[in-house]
Scaffold this motif. Structure first.
Motif, PDB file in Angstrom:
ATOM      1  N   PHE A 210       6.564 -17.885  -4.886  1.00 51.43           N
ATOM      2  CA  PHE A 210       7.021 -17.026  -3.348  1.00 51.43           C
ATOM      3  C   PHE A 210       6.862 -17.296  -2.543  1.00 51.43           C
ATOM      4  O   PHE A 210       7.500 -17.653  -1.605  1.00 51.43           O
ATOM      5  CB  PHE A 210       6.710 -15.877  -4.586  1.00 51.43           C
ATOM      6  N   ARG A 211       5.619 -17.729  -2.556  1.00 48.00           N
ATOM      7  CA  ARG A 211       5.155 -18.374  -1.537  1.00 48.00           C
ATOM      8  C   ARG A 211       5.200 -19.302  -1.492  1.00 48.00           C
ATOM      9  O   ARG A 211       6.121 -20.354   0.759  1.00 48.00           O
ATOM     10  CB  ARG A 211       3.536 -18.734  -1.272  1.00 48.00           C
ATOM     11  N   ASP A 212       5.670 -20.086  -1.490  1.00 45.63           N
ATOM     12  CA  ASP A 212       6.552 -21.806  -1.441  1.00 45.63           C
ATOM     13  C   ASP A 212       7.895 -21.396  -1.077  1.00 45.63           C
ATOM     14  O   ASP A 212       8.729 -22.531  -0.242  1.00 45.63           O
ATOM     15  CB  ASP A 212       6.406 -22.211  -2.699  1.00 45.63           C
ATOM     16  N   ILE A 252       5.299 -28.703   9.261  1.00 41.14           N
ATOM     17  CA  ILE A 252       4.928 -30.203   9.158  1.00 41.14           C
ATOM     18  C   ILE A 252       5.451 -30.151   7.375  1.00 41.14           C
ATOM     19  O   ILE A 252       5.670 -31.518   7.095  1.00 41.14           O
ATOM     20  CB  ILE A 252       4.057 -31.114   9.522  1.00 41.14           C
ATOM     21  N   GLY A 253       5.060 -29.855   6.923  1.00 38.94           N
ATOM     22  CA  GLY A 253       5.499 -28.937   5.251  1.00 38.94           C
ATOM     23  C   GLY A 253       3.748 -28.122   4.747  1.00 38.94           C
ATOM     24  O   GLY A 253       3.522 -27.832   5.134  1.00 38.94           O
ATOM     25  N   VAL A 254       3.984 -28.291   2.978  1.00 40.58           N
ATOM     26  CA  VAL A 254       3.332 -28.098   2.353  1.00 40.58           C
ATOM     27  C   VAL A 254       2.227 -28.468   1.808  1.00 40.58           C
ATOM     28  O   VAL A 254       3.098 -29.382   0.921  1.00 40.58           O
ATOM     29  CB  VAL A 254       4.033 -26.356   1.576  1.00 40.58           C
ATOM     30  N   GLY A 256      -2.335 -29.042  -0.066  1.00 39.07           N
ATOM     31  CA  GLY A 256      -2.783 -28.180  -0.704  1.00 39.07           C
ATOM     32  C   GLY A 256      -2.339 -28.716  -2.527  1.00 39.07           C
ATOM     33  O   GLY A 256      -1.693 -29.480  -2.685  1.00 39.07           O
ATOM     34  N   HIS A 257      -3.724 -28.337  -3.459  1.00 38.17           N
ATOM     35  CA  HIS A 257      -3.597 -28.757  -4.686  1.00 38.17           C
ATOM     36  C   HIS A 257      -2.818 -27.556  -5.836  1.00 38.17           C
ATOM     37  O   HIS A 257      -2.430 -27.358  -6.554  1.00 38.17           O
ATOM     38  CB  HIS A 257      -5.211 -28.059  -5.712  1.00 38.17           C
ATOM     39  N   CYS A 258      -1.907 -26.383  -5.271  1.00 34.34           N
ATOM     40  CA  CYS A 258      -1.392 -25.483  -6.181  1.00 34.34           C
ATOM     41  C   CYS A 258       0.127 -25.921  -5.228  1.00 34.34           C
ATOM     42  O   CYS A 258       0.502 -25.381  -6.322  1.00 34.34           O
ATOM     43  CB  CYS A 258      -1.232 -23.780  -4.848  1.00 34.34           C
ATOM     44  N   TYR A 318      -4.496 -30.138   4.888  1.00 33.63           N
ATOM     45  CA  TYR A 318      -3.282 -29.513   4.156  1.00 33.63           C
ATOM     46  C   TYR A 318      -3.168 -28.362   5.302  1.00 33.63           C
ATOM     47  O   TYR A 318      -2.402 -27.678   5.398  1.00 33.63           O
ATOM     48  CB  TYR A 318      -3.475 -29.574   3.147  1.00 33.63           C
ATOM     49  N   LYS A 319      -4.428 -27.666   5.857  1.00 35.08           N
ATOM     50  CA  LYS A 319      -3.786 -26.427   7.084  1.00 35.08           C
ATOM     51  C   LYS A 319      -4.999 -26.213   7.885  1.00 35.08           C
ATOM     52  O   LYS A 319      -6.784 -26.896   6.995  1.00 35.08           O
ATOM     53  CB  LYS A 319      -4.011 -25.055   4.976  1.00 35.08           C
ATOM     54  N   GLY A 320      -5.334 -25.214   8.314  1.00 35.41           N
ATOM     55  CA  GLY A 320      -6.397 -24.981   9.393  1.00 35.41           C
ATOM     56  C   GLY A 320      -7.776 -24.866   8.456  1.00 35.41           C
ATOM     57  O   GLY A 320      -7.084 -24.227   7.996  1.00 35.41           O
TER      58      GLY A 320
HETATM   59  N1  SAJ Z   1       2.342 -23.014   4.477  1.00 38.48           N
HETATM   60  C1  SAJ Z   1       3.104 -23.237   5.281  1.00 38.48           C
HETATM   61  N2  SAJ Z   1       3.549 -21.832   6.272  1.00 38.48           N
HETATM   62  C2  SAJ Z   1       3.252 -20.304   5.540  1.00 38.48           C
HETATM   63  C3  SAJ Z   1       2.410 -20.556   5.091  1.00 38.48           C
HETATM   64  C4  SAJ Z   1       0.945 -21.333   5.010  1.00 38.48           C
HETATM   65  O1  SAJ Z   1       4.355 -24.260   6.078  1.00 38.48           O
HETATM   66  O2  SAJ Z   1       3.950 -19.552   5.855  1.00 38.48           O
HETATM   67  C5  SAJ Z   1       1.611 -24.346   4.211  1.00 38.48           C
HETATM   68  C6  SAJ Z   1       0.196 -24.493   4.507  1.00 38.48           C
HETATM   69  O3  SAJ Z   1       0.262 -25.225   5.882  1.00 38.48           O
HETATM   70  C7  SAJ Z   1      -0.606 -25.764   3.560  1.00 38.48           C
HETATM   71  C8  SAJ Z   1       0.512 -24.723   2.489  1.00 38.48           C
HETATM   72  O4  SAJ Z   1       1.516 -24.274   3.059  1.00 38.48           O
HETATM   73  O5  SAJ Z   1       0.117 -26.780   4.760  1.00 38.48           O
HETATM   74  C9  SAJ Z   1      -0.565 -23.691   1.579  1.00 38.48           C
HETATM   75  O6  SAJ Z   1      -1.824 -23.601   2.333  1.00 38.48           O
HETATM   76  P1  SAJ Z   1      -1.548 -21.580   1.445  1.00 38.48           P
HETATM   77  O7  SAJ Z   1      -2.885 -20.820   2.497  1.00 38.48           O
HETATM   78  O8  SAJ Z   1      -0.469 -20.712   1.322  1.00 38.48           O
HETATM   79  O9  SAJ Z   1      -2.054 -21.252   0.010  1.00 38.48           O
HETATM   80  P2  SAJ Z   1      -3.940 -22.493  -0.366  1.00 38.48           P
HETATM   81  O10 SAJ Z   1      -2.790 -23.029  -1.356  1.00 38.48           O
HETATM   82  O11 SAJ Z   1      -4.487 -22.777   0.063  1.00 38.48           O
HETATM   83  O12 SAJ Z   1      -3.982 -21.214  -1.565  1.00 38.48           O
HETATM   84  C10 SAJ Z   1      -2.421 -20.362  -2.220  1.00 38.48           C
HETATM   85  C11 SAJ Z   1      -3.087 -19.118  -2.088  1.00 38.48           C
HETATM   86  N3  SAJ Z   1      -1.792 -18.699  -3.016  1.00 38.48           N
HETATM   87  C12 SAJ Z   1      -1.282 -17.488  -2.409  1.00 38.48           C
HETATM   88  O13 SAJ Z   1      -1.725 -17.252  -1.391  1.00 38.48           O
HETATM   89  C13 SAJ Z   1      -0.412 -17.264  -3.110  1.00 38.48           C
HETATM   90  C14 SAJ Z   1      -4.322 -18.941  -2.629  1.00 38.48           C
HETATM   91  O14 SAJ Z   1      -4.382 -17.280  -3.152  1.00 38.48           O
HETATM   92  C15 SAJ Z   1      -4.177 -19.260  -4.518  1.00 38.48           C
HETATM   93  O15 SAJ Z   1      -5.711 -19.077  -4.919  1.00 38.48           O
HETATM   94  C16 SAJ Z   1      -3.968 -21.054  -4.545  1.00 38.48           C
HETATM   95  O16 SAJ Z   1      -2.930 -21.012  -3.340  1.00 38.48           O
HETATM   96  C17 SAJ Z   1      -4.526 -21.283  -5.596  1.00 38.48           C
HETATM   97  O17 SAJ Z   1      -5.560 -22.208  -5.823  1.00 38.48           O
HETATM   98  O18 SAJ Z   1      -3.738 -21.040  -6.308  1.00 38.48           O
END
Ligand code: SAJ
Length: 418
Positions: A210-212, A252-254, A256-258, A318-320
């Motif tokens: 959903f987030r992706d 600039i991109g998504v 992390g490990h998830c 990968y994130k702040g």
């Molecule tokens: N990002 C964006 N735009 C946004 C939000 C994030 O470009 O609006 C990018 C971030 O910069 C980063 C990437 O997405 O590069 C991922 O960041 P994130 O903060 O969304 O996620 P993670 O990978 O640090 O953590 C997520 C979380 N999942 C959700 O919020 C649904 C966390 O709760 C999970 O435990 C984790 O994945 C996991 O281990 O699955």
């Protein structure tokens, strides 16, 4: 209870600490001897608020001990599996999980509970329960119990989220769900919802998908904002004033490990190309290329030959405010541009191996690309930094610069207004 935690990484170590500080006797198992040795000295090998003092406390009280010897796992009432499940060549690699199951098979005793926290393709927990049955000759639901309890925590907030987030627990048998719920109640104050193992697997993958997909939509809005001359961040903020709209942030991109991996786990056992989820992944994977395009446009406007250009990437994580560079879009961006420019420098106060002083890193560069939203980057005084640059170009990949500073060529992802 005696609890064995298999895999002492980003999730396993904090989870082991939480079980130990709620009174259980915890044995942490990891094949990496350096990790085991550090943990036993009370030293955390990952960066996470509060982890140092919490680990020291449970180790000094004798409630948590680490080992690389599976014999030490004998007699455990519960096994919690927190190993990685990476993608290799686009396919889920479950070898770490399978080897954890094989290790458990050697030591498991009757009535024990096995919980898989690792993120896995739907159907995996049931398959692992069968594997355990085959290896031991015992029966799930009668002799031992298997459940999936996906981790849901955000790095940087792990100790809060472990306690207060709600949890989804899916047992292969009903008794497995009930036993796992009881166990996690040791420290979970959030709600616990019980379901089947495969539903729990799907729920976890749906959350990150959903987030992706939401971020991919935001990124597509960013492309459109360039066509229409609009600041996409302003547009998103205004759209989000609607009570039922919550658009994520482009960038600039998504990494992390998830998020870059979980949508592919969700699709792992499906032959048809369903379209949307895969397309969203492709959009997000293309964002470092879009940032590179903005950079080369700006170099052109400044009459700088890319072959002479010195470029500084601000932020590698990968994130702040984290030190984690796994699947970082900054690294992908560097891969794309490095063959076409003279020099790429990096500055990230959290990541080793990058410049340590910003002013030195900036000296003589033609362009700065903001790739990570570290809070401290918001304090940068661009006028001062600009004086050290050979050409004054900023490419903002994280919407950190609200007002483009005077005298700079400024381009930002989604900033069609400048
Ligand atoms: N990002 C964006 N735009 C946004 C939000 C994030 O470009 O609006 C990018 C971030 O910069 C980063 C990437 O997405 O590069 C991922 O960041 P994130 O903060 O969304 O996620 P993670 O990978 O640090 O953590 C997520 C979380 N999942 C959700 O919020 C649904 C966390 O709760 C999970 O435990 C984790 O994945 C996991 O281990 O699955």
């Amino acid at each position: 209870m005696r609890i064995a935690v298999i895999g002492l990484g980003y999730i396993g170590l904090p989870t082991a600490i939480m079980f130990a500080s709620s009174g259980h006797d915890v044995i942490g198992y990891d094949i990496r001897r350096d990790v085991v040795e550090k943990v036993n000295r009370g030293i955390a090998h990952i960066v996470e608020p509060e982890i140092g003092e919490r680990l020291r406390e449970v180790v000094s009280k004798g409630k948590l001990r680490a080992t690389s010897d599976y014999n030490d796992l004998k007699g455990a009432d519960a096994f919690i599996i927190c190993v990685q499940t990476p993608l290799s060549n686009g396919v889920p690699d479950l070898t770490y999980l399978e080897s954890a199951i094989k290790t458990i098979a050697k030591v498991i005793e009757k009535e024990a509970l096995v919980v898989i926290e690792s993120t896995v393709p739907p159907g995996t927990t049931e398959r692992m329960a069968k594997l355990l049955e085959e290896l031991t000759g015992l029966k799930e639901g009668e002799d031992f119990y298997v459940a999936h309890a996906p981790e849901r925590v955000m790095p940087g907030r792990i100790f809060k989220e472990l306690v207060y987030n709600s949890r989804i627990i899916g047992g292969v048998s009903e008794k497995a769900s009930i036993l796992a719920e009881k166990l996690y109640r040791s420290f979970v104050k959030g709600r616990i919802f019980l379901t089947t193992a495969t539903t729990a697997e799907m729920v976890k993958l749906m959350e990150n998908t959903f987030r992706d997909v939401n971020i991919a939509l935001a990124n597509e809005f960013a492309f459109l904002a360039h066509k229409y001359g609009v600041n996409v961040y302003e547009a998103i903020e205004l759209a989000n004033t609607h009570p039922r709209v919550k658009i994520h942030r482009p960038g600039i991109g998504v990494g992390g490990h998830c998020l870059p991996k979980d949508p592919y786990l969700l699709l792992a056992n499906v032959d048809e190309d369903l379209g949307l989820i895969r397309k969203a992944r492709k959009i997000n994977e293309s964002m470092p290329r879009f940032a590179a395009k903005l950079l080369f446009e700006a170099l052109g406007e400044a009459n700088v030959d890319p072959g002479d250009a010195v470029v500084l990437v601000l932020g590698l994580a990968y994130k702040g405010d984290t030190d984690d560079v796994r699947n970082s879009p900054a690294l992908e961006f560097i891969k794309i541009i490095e063959k076409d420019v003279k020099e790429v420098r990096t500055y990230d106060p959290y990541v080793n191996g990058t410049h340590t002083i910003l002013e030195e890193a900036v000296k003589g560069v033609d362009a700065i690309i903001i790739a990570t939203d570290h809070s401290m980057f918001r304090e940068i005084e661009w006028d001062k930094l600009g004086n050290l640059m050979r050409n004054k170009i900023i490419i903002d990949g994280r919407n950190l610069v609200k007002e483009p500073p005077k005298g700079f060529i400024f381009k930002g992802i989604g900033r069609g207004d400048v």
